[in-house]
Design a protein around this motif. Structure first.
Motif, PDB file in Angstrom:
ATOM      1  N   SER A   2     -17.619  21.957 -50.941  1.00  0.00           N
ATOM      2  CA  SER A   2     -17.551  23.100 -50.047  1.00  0.00           C
ATOM      3  C   SER A   2     -16.169  23.732 -50.119  1.00  0.00           C
ATOM      4  N   THR A   5     -14.023  29.039 -45.903  1.00  0.00           N
ATOM      5  CA  THR A   5     -14.096  30.489 -45.838  1.00  0.00           C
ATOM      6  C   THR A   5     -12.899  31.012 -45.058  1.00  0.00           C
ATOM      7  N   THR A   7     -10.624  32.565 -42.295  1.00  0.00           N
ATOM      8  CA  THR A   7     -10.860  32.455 -40.853  1.00  0.00           C
ATOM      9  C   THR A   7     -11.620  33.643 -40.291  1.00  0.00           C
ATOM     10  N   ARG A  10     -15.511  33.324 -40.923  1.00  0.00           N
ATOM     11  CA  ARG A  10     -16.232  32.073 -40.735  1.00  0.00           C
ATOM     12  C   ARG A  10     -17.375  32.237 -39.747  1.00  0.00           C
ATOM     13  N   ARG A  11     -18.560  31.835 -40.176  1.00  0.00           N
ATOM     14  CA  ARG A  11     -19.771  32.044 -39.385  1.00  0.00           C
ATOM     15  C   ARG A  11     -19.889  31.065 -38.220  1.00  0.00           C
ATOM     16  N   MET A  12     -19.183  29.944 -38.277  1.00  0.00           N
ATOM     17  CA  MET A  12     -19.289  28.929 -37.234  1.00  0.00           C
ATOM     18  C   MET A  12     -17.956  28.695 -36.524  1.00  0.00           C
ATOM     19  N   ARG A  33     -20.650  21.667 -44.937  1.00  0.00           N
ATOM     20  CA  ARG A  33     -20.882  23.110 -44.963  1.00  0.00           C
ATOM     21  C   ARG A  33     -20.562  23.749 -43.616  1.00  0.00           C
ATOM     22  N   GLU A  37     -17.348  26.445 -42.591  1.00  0.00           N
ATOM     23  CA  GLU A  37     -17.507  27.728 -41.903  1.00  0.00           C
ATOM     24  C   GLU A  37     -16.835  27.748 -40.532  1.00  0.00           C
ATOM     25  N   GLU A 238     -27.316  25.001 -46.769  1.00  0.00           N
ATOM     26  CA  GLU A 238     -27.258  26.455 -46.578  1.00  0.00           C
ATOM     27  C   GLU A 238     -28.330  26.918 -45.597  1.00  0.00           C
ATOM     28  N   LEU A 241     -27.211  25.904 -42.131  1.00  0.00           N
ATOM     29  CA  LEU A 241     -26.143  26.804 -41.692  1.00  0.00           C
ATOM     30  C   LEU A 241     -26.727  28.100 -41.141  1.00  0.00           C
ATOM     31  N   SER A 245     -26.461  29.400 -37.137  1.00  0.00           N
ATOM     32  CA  SER A 245     -25.552  30.518 -36.937  1.00  0.00           C
ATOM     33  C   SER A 245     -26.171  31.611 -36.075  1.00  0.00           C
TER      34      SER A 245
END
Length: 265
Positions: A2, A5, A7, A10-12, A33, A37, A238, A241, A245
């Motif tokens: 991994s 991403t 900052t 970032r999706r999470m 993962r 994120e 994925e 995730l 999200s």
């Protein structure tokens, strides 16, 4: 591996997540993962050592710049599961995402499956998801709504909860139960803005040995999978995730196949 991403994307970011059975295989990929994120991940398992070898999940996440904590948890024990959820709240103030991944397999046909092994499959695979979901829902109901939800549960079911797995009664029964539990929890708690979905993997190559590499099992999987390769843990991660999200804001009660088209063929 991994990659973290940036900052801003970032999706999470800022989310508090639990992944059970996160020491190895699919659970390990999911934990990494989510952390990549921006999530803070509680890596829950009965051991820190990956079955397939390599860095422990916690060490891998930290090496990749993520934040995590390992918590020893036997999902067949209610007190340990409740303590796991309490630890997420202690660390981050809330629990945003629970991923129920912990499971075992004991491949036997009906006539050869003993009571103790049957009960162990139920206690871990189905009972573990039940206990963790119950503890998570109890906590999530107390939380304010963020991004249109109070919390999300993502269960790992399986295509073998939808079709027969030759000579493997117990695993399929528990995974079918998880599929049903996903829909029931989703329906019961949608009004309180708690989402519950499932990811159903097909044949995923995790690097583990044993029956997973049996030539008969492999031949059947390759023959039945239309896509020109079998699955990888990252494929499942994925999908998890996405369901974990805010992009899945209007999805609940779904069972997402990650099987290379097996169930479509």
């Amino acid at each position: 591996m991994s990659e973290i991403t940036p900052t801003s994307a970032r999706r999470m970011a800022g989310k508090s997540c639990i992944v059970t059975g996160a020491a190895s295989g699919i659970g390990r990929a999911i934990a990494r993962r989510l952390a990549a994120e921006g999530a803070f991940v509680l890596v829950a398992d009965i051991t820190e050592q990956p079955i397939e070898g390599g860095l422990p999940t916690l060490a891998a996440i930290e090496a990749e710049g993520g934040e995590a904590r390992f918590v020893h948890c036997d999902v067949s024990r209610t007190e340990q599961v409740d303590a796991l959820v309490a630890e997420a709240v202690r660390c981050q103030g809330r629990l945003d995402v629970l991923v129920n991944n912990a499971c075992i397999r004991h491949a036997r046909p009906l006539a050869e499956l003993e009571d103790a092994d049957w009960q162990r499959l139920l206690d871990i695979n189905l009972g573990g998801a039940f206990r963790a979901s119950r503890a998570a829902v109890r906590q999530m109901r107390t939380q304010p709504v963020v991004d249109e939800v109070r919390g999300r549960i993502v269960n790992l079911s399986s295509q073998h909860g939808l079709i027969a797995a030759p000579g493997d009664l117990g695993y399929g029964v528990t995974k079918a139960g998880i599929g049903y539990m996903t829909r029931q929890v989703a329906a019961d708690y949608a009004a309180e803005q708690i989402a519950c979905n499932a990811v159903a993997p097909g044949k995923i190559q995790t690097g583990q040995g044993g029956r997973a590499l049996d030539p008969v099992v492999m031949e059947r999987a390759i023959r039945r999978t239309p896509w020109p390769r079998l699955g990888r843990p990252e494929d499942v991660a994925e999908a998890v995730l996405f369901l974990a999200s805010a992009e899945a804001r209007f999805i609940t009660g779904a069972e997402l196949m990650v099987d290379g088209g097996w169930m479509a063929a």
